[in-house]
Write a protein that holds these residues in place. Structure first.
Motif, mmCIF file in Angstrom:
data_model
loop_
_atom_site.group_PDB
_atom_site.id
_atom_site.type_symbol
_atom_site.label_atom_id
_atom_site.label_comp_id
_atom_site.label_asym_id
_atom_site.label_seq_id
_atom_site.Cartn_x
_atom_site.Cartn_y
_atom_site.Cartn_z
ATOM 1 N N VAL A 113 0.853 -1.158 0.170
ATOM 2 C CA VAL A 113 0.114 -0.257 -0.289
ATOM 3 C C VAL A 113 0.651 1.359 -0.323
ATOM 4 N N GLU A 114 0.459 2.216 -1.161
ATOM 5 C CA GLU A 114 1.828 3.329 -0.864
ATOM 6 C C GLU A 114 0.732 5.266 -0.897
ATOM 7 N N THR A 115 1.260 5.723 -0.256
ATOM 8 C CA THR A 115 0.397 6.531 0.629
ATOM 9 C C THR A 115 1.308 7.876 -0.189
ATOM 10 N N TRP A 116 0.475 8.391 -1.265
ATOM 11 C CA TRP A 116 0.709 9.513 -1.732
ATOM 12 C C TRP A 116 0.156 10.944 -0.873
ATOM 13 N N PHE A 117 0.745 11.751 -0.527
ATOM 14 C CA PHE A 117 -0.108 12.936 -0.480
ATOM 15 C C PHE A 117 0.040 14.124 -1.613
ATOM 16 N N LYS A 118 -0.835 14.735 -1.340
ATOM 17 C CA LYS A 118 -0.478 16.411 -2.558
ATOM 18 C C LYS A 118 -1.013 17.814 -1.891
ATOM 19 N N PRO A 119 -0.547 18.764 -0.867
ATOM 20 C CA PRO A 119 -0.399 19.734 -0.512
ATOM 21 C C PRO A 119 -2.075 20.693 -1.566
ATOM 22 N N LEU A 120 -2.428 20.928 -0.990
ATOM 23 C CA LEU A 120 -4.012 21.604 -1.518
ATOM 24 C C LEU A 120 -4.268 22.741 -1.052
ATOM 25 N N THR A 121 -4.697 23.390 -1.420
ATOM 26 C CA THR A 121 -5.065 24.963 -1.451
ATOM 27 C C THR A 121 -5.552 25.600 -0.126
ATOM 28 N N GLY A 122 -5.067 26.623 1.063
ATOM 29 C CA GLY A 122 -6.073 26.625 2.361
ATOM 30 C C GLY A 122 -5.210 25.873 3.199
ATOM 31 N N ASP A 175 -5.279 22.111 3.074
ATOM 32 C CA ASP A 175 -5.778 21.043 2.944
ATOM 33 C C ASP A 175 -4.613 20.405 2.352
ATOM 34 N N TRP A 176 -5.336 18.729 1.987
ATOM 35 C CA TRP A 176 -4.593 18.251 1.677
ATOM 36 C C TRP A 176 -5.151 16.782 0.928
ATOM 37 N N ALA A 177 -5.063 16.377 -0.207
ATOM 38 C CA ALA A 177 -5.526 14.723 -0.798
ATOM 39 C C ALA A 177 -4.520 14.254 -0.324
ATOM 40 N N LEU A 178 -4.799 13.006 0.444
ATOM 41 C CA LEU A 178 -3.921 11.356 0.181
ATOM 42 C C LEU A 178 -4.597 10.029 -0.167
ATOM 43 N N CYS A 179 -4.016 9.562 -1.458
ATOM 44 C CA CYS A 179 -4.346 8.390 -1.470
ATOM 45 C C CYS A 179 -3.695 7.182 -1.206
ATOM 46 N N PHE A 180 -4.273 6.187 -0.866
ATOM 47 C CA PHE A 180 -3.422 5.509 -0.335
ATOM 48 C C PHE A 180 -4.098 4.447 -1.150
ATOM 49 N N LEU A 181 -2.792 3.479 -2.598
ATOM 50 C CA LEU A 181 -3.176 2.688 -2.928
ATOM 51 C C LEU A 181 -2.465 1.718 -2.821
ATOM 52 N N ASN A 182 -2.775 0.896 -3.687
ATOM 53 C CA ASN A 182 -3.007 -0.742 -3.610
ATOM 54 C C ASN A 182 -2.724 -1.757 -4.382
ATOM 55 N N ARG A 183 -1.131 -1.923 -4.583
ATOM 56 C CA ARG A 183 -1.018 -1.814 -5.874
ATOM 57 C C ARG A 183 -0.955 -3.852 -5.776
ATOM 58 N N SER A 184 -1.450 -4.762 -4.579
ATOM 59 C CA SER A 184 -1.533 -5.642 -5.172
ATOM 60 C C SER A 184 -2.735 -6.362 -5.655
ATOM 61 N N SER A 185 -2.412 -7.451 -5.957
ATOM 62 C CA SER A 185 -4.149 -8.217 -6.751
ATOM 63 C C SER A 185 -4.428 -8.653 -5.517
ATOM 64 N N SER A 186 -4.666 -8.045 -4.154
ATOM 65 C CA SER A 186 -5.523 -8.904 -2.768
ATOM 66 C C SER A 186 -5.649 -7.986 -2.157
ATOM 67 N N PRO A 187 -7.275 -7.882 -1.561
ATOM 68 C CA PRO A 187 -7.150 -6.921 -0.549
ATOM 69 C C PRO A 187 -6.546 -6.612 0.444
ATOM 70 N N LEU A 198 -8.963 7.415 -1.801
ATOM 71 C CA LEU A 198 -8.812 8.859 -2.073
ATOM 72 C C LEU A 198 -9.389 9.444 -1.170
ATOM 73 N N LEU A 199 -8.637 10.586 -0.449
ATOM 74 C CA LEU A 199 -9.432 11.467 0.401
ATOM 75 C C LEU A 199 -9.016 13.164 0.602
ATOM 76 N N ARG A 200 -9.780 13.585 0.555
ATOM 77 C CA ARG A 200 -9.679 15.030 1.040
ATOM 78 C C ARG A 200 -9.449 15.145 2.378
ATOM 79 N N LEU A 201 -8.875 16.105 3.085
ATOM 80 C CA LEU A 201 -8.084 16.573 4.239
ATOM 81 C C LEU A 201 -8.921 17.907 4.252
ATOM 82 N N TYR A 202 -9.331 18.126 5.141
ATOM 83 C CA TYR A 202 -9.679 19.823 5.120
ATOM 84 C C TYR A 202 -9.280 20.416 6.970
#
Ligand code: GLA
Length: 402
Positions: free
Chosen positions: A317-326, A328-340, A397-401
């Protein structure tokens, strides 16, 4: 000695003033549609008109998709023997290119074309080498808004010079045209292309699979994960009006729904140009819903224009961060594997400083409220550990306010 110095300064100033692109045409990553991924050279007037119609009726235009770009294959095999001008293929475009550009414009959309810095395009049509100023005038006369400029058949020329020449030619033709460099990241355009163009490809061609290499013999195209992993440490070069371009999208082109969601989310996290590459005329409701998710588009189009980053992978599970205006942050947890995979986000341990943007993610000082951008539902706040299951090849994929 002094006069030589003055001459050198004057020369440098002139060079600088002519090697400037039209500024401000792409303050957000460009959004649109390009013919290549689905149709290659099998394009036509009918296809463009139908695509433009659907761009509007489906809500894609209103979601931000503006550019309709014809890739390789729009030209006849030879230039006009008298004028030397490019000739749009009269069989594929019987009504002429100008009428088609007008049709697209009348829909409130913008129009783009493709050519190549070499003697021939990648598919063997007339390239622009030696005709830069003439071709730029041709595009200005047609009234196009976007030019994708490729890099096949370029023996003996250097990328920086060739792209600068075309950028200057566009400027000289005096029609503001978004300039999209496509030399696959071979000569590190992020280091020199900011004054030259508005976006530059960072990798070879994409392929509609999650994580594969498709070998064409002398070259390969690449699945979504391969493209994602191909360039490290270049996010500091991207920003408003000058974007890293990890290639056009393959959403709707055969991957699973989760994979398409992951692909679209990661392109948004990277502040990538969002250029759809599917057949809009036959897309499913699910594909349209992915492409027009307003919250995810807002992550991509955030006015700060900061490209996101991976903070690491644990148990696939890869964790991605993106700083947003104000703040806020976007966070994306990416499951690269073929199982849950089980996601346990213990926010208190996840604070960080982004050295590129100086943004600070501080869940101890701030209790961020959260929204899940794919379910559209509130997802609690960072004062509580978040638990979820991420399906295979999919994301949360989450937006954090703030
Ligand atoms: C190159 C580009 C592609 C496409 C084709 C057209 O491979 O990278 O995006 O434009 O050429 O021939």
């Amino acid at each position: 000695m002094i006069s030589r110095l003055l001459l050198a300064i004057a020369l440098l100033t002139t060079l600088q003033s002519i090697s400037q692109k039209f500024e401000g045409l792409a303050m957000r990553p460009p959004m649109g549609w390009n013919s290549w991924n689905t149709f290659e050279t099998k394009i036509s007037e009918q296809l463009v008109k139908e695509t433009a119609d659907i761009m509007v009726s489906s809500g894609m235009r209103d979601a931000g998709y503006l550019y309709i770009v014809l890739d390789d294959g729009w030209m006849a095999k030879e230039r006009d023997s008298i004028s030397g001008d490019l000739v749009p293929d009269p069989v594929k475009f019987p009504g002429g290119m100008k009428a088609l550009v007008d049709y697209v414009h009348a829909k409130g959309l913008k129009f783009g074309l493709y050519n190549c810095a070499g003697t021939k395009t990648c598919a063997g049509y007339p390239g622009t080498r030696g005709y830069e100023y003439q071709d730029a005038r041709f595009y200005a006369k047609l009234g196009i808004d976007y030019l994708k400029y490729d890099w096949c058949n370029t023996d003996g020329i250097t990328a920086r010079e060739a792209y600068t020449t075309m950028s200057n030619a566009i400027k000289a033709a005096r029609r503001p045209i978004v300039f999209s460099l496509c030399e696959w990241g071979t000569y590190q355009p992020w280091e020199w292309a900011k004054p030259v163009g508005h976006l530059w490809r960072t990798t070879g061609d994409i392929y509609p699979c999650f994580d594969c290499e498709f070998n064409h013999g002398t070259w390969s195209s690449w699945g979504v994960m391969r493209i994602l992993d191909m360039r490290k440490n270049i996010r500091q070069y991207a920003g408003p009006d000058h974007w890293n371009d990890p290639d056009m999208m393959e959403v709707g082109n055969g991957m699973s729904e989760g994979e398409d969601r992951a692909h679209f989310s990661l392109w948004a996290m990277q502040a990538a140009p969002l250029i759809a590459g599917n057949d809009l005329r036959s897309m499913s409701k699910k594909t349209l819903d992915i492409l027009t998710n307003k919250d995810v588009i807002a992550v991509d189009q955030d006015p700060l224009g900061i490209q996101g980053f991976s903070a690491g992978i644990r148990d696939s599970v890869e964790t991605w961060f993106k700083p947003l205006t104000g703040g806020d942050w976007a966070l994306c947890f990416l499951n690269r594997s073929s199982s849950p995979k089980a996601l346990v986000a213990d926010w208190a341990k996840m604070g960080l400083n982004d050295t590129v943007s100086s943004a600070r993610f501080d869940p101890i000082a701030t209790n961020y409220r959260m929204r899940n951008l794919w379910t559209g539902r509130a997802a609690g706040a960072t004062s509580t550990v978040l638990r979820a299951i991420i399906p295979p090849h999919d994301v949360v994929l989450l937006r954090l306010y703030k």
